[in-house]
Design a protein around this motif. Sequence first.
Motif, PDB file in Angstrom:
ATOM      1  N   SER A 172      10.097   7.517   3.008  1.00  0.00           N
ATOM      2  CA  SER A 172       8.726   8.377   3.179  1.00  0.00           C
ATOM      3  C   SER A 172       9.219   9.733   2.948  1.00  0.00           C
ATOM      4  N   SER A 173       8.278  10.652   2.543  1.00  0.00           N
ATOM      5  CA  SER A 173       8.368  12.001   2.347  1.00  0.00           C
ATOM      6  C   SER A 173       7.175  12.877   2.531  1.00  0.00           C
ATOM      7  N   LYS A 174       7.176  13.664   3.410  1.00  0.00           N
ATOM      8  CA  LYS A 174       5.615  14.377   3.837  1.00  0.00           C
ATOM      9  C   LYS A 174       4.579  13.320   3.910  1.00  0.00           C
ATOM     10  N   GLU A 175       5.079  12.178   4.728  1.00  0.00           N
ATOM     11  CA  GLU A 175       4.034  11.161   5.356  1.00  0.00           C
ATOM     12  C   GLU A 175       3.636  10.248   4.052  1.00  0.00           C
ATOM     13  N   LYS A 176       4.285  10.284   2.679  1.00  0.00           N
ATOM     14  CA  LYS A 176       3.982   9.660   1.818  1.00  0.00           C
ATOM     15  C   LYS A 176       5.044   8.390   1.736  1.00  0.00           C
ATOM     16  N   ARG A 177       4.619   7.262   1.973  1.00  0.00           N
ATOM     17  CA  ARG A 177       5.623   6.018   1.888  1.00  0.00           C
ATOM     18  C   ARG A 177       5.751   5.717   0.415  1.00  0.00           C
ATOM     19  N   SER A 178       7.044   5.245   0.162  1.00  0.00           N
ATOM     20  CA  SER A 178       7.649   5.201  -1.295  1.00  0.00           C
ATOM     21  C   SER A 178       8.273   4.074  -1.309  1.00  0.00           C
ATOM     22  N   LYS A 222       8.510   5.109   7.776  1.00  0.00           N
ATOM     23  CA  LYS A 222       8.445   6.662   8.091  1.00  0.00           C
ATOM     24  C   LYS A 222       9.680   7.211   8.790  1.00  0.00           C
ATOM     25  N   LYS A 232       0.800  -1.282   0.005  1.00  0.00           N
ATOM     26  CA  LYS A 232      -0.113  -0.010   0.019  1.00  0.00           C
ATOM     27  C   LYS A 232       0.835   1.264  -0.035  1.00  0.00           C
ATOM     28  N   TYR A 233       1.896   1.386  -0.925  1.00  0.00           N
ATOM     29  CA  TYR A 233       2.572   2.413  -0.841  1.00  0.00           C
ATOM     30  C   TYR A 233       2.023   3.824  -1.623  1.00  0.00           C
ATOM     31  N   ASP A 234       2.279   4.778  -1.081  1.00  0.00           N
ATOM     32  CA  ASP A 234       1.684   5.992  -1.891  1.00  0.00           C
ATOM     33  C   ASP A 234       2.376   6.511  -3.284  1.00  0.00           C
ATOM     34  N   VAL A 235       3.842   5.958  -3.211  1.00  0.00           N
ATOM     35  CA  VAL A 235       4.581   6.438  -4.567  1.00  0.00           C
ATOM     36  C   VAL A 235       5.364   5.163  -4.656  1.00  0.00           C
TER      37      VAL A 235
END
Length: 201
Positions: free
Chosen positions: A174-180, A149, A81-84
Amino acid sequence: MKSNLSILSALMFIVKLFSEFFKELKKRNVTEKMIFDALQSNDEFIPEAAKEIADLVLCGAKNVIHVAAELSLRDRIALGKYDVVNESITEKSFSEKIIDDYTIKFKLCHFDRPISSDKVIKEMKKDGFSPGTFPELLALVEANPELQKQFHIVALGSVRRRPGGRRFVLIVGSSKEKRSLDLHRFGGDWSSDDRFLAVRR
């Protein structure tokens, strides 16, 4: 006086440690004589015992990864469930056939200084560990989604070449709470803040 108290405290700790240790061994029908005989007849007894204790200290009883077999890379990424996700991370570049599910012990190595990939792997092997692969990294993140994070985590056990010959590995952060889920060059030095997945299979 303070020095004497420190020595006394250390001795009390050692006595308590061995007392509890032998108590647990007796529960398993292991006697002092059996240990003495093993020490006399087997040169590998202490190194092997130390290795088992080190596993518990370094990995902990709960520091295990369960890696599922026969999942596609897309499935593994979806479970994380990654954001990026870096678009260059594809089935073609990262595919590894796993026949059976398996469980491994792990630790996250941290060197607190800039360090090269080769030196990281060398240090892992000194402790009897191997660099984690990308399925193991993705399984770790699936089980611990908030972990990345805190710091970047690198899987040095799966190296891929891209056009031009440069080698890359997977890294989560992560960057700005977005997991990559991203790629990073294998060569060069890593940051002093990075962690490296080390496993014992």
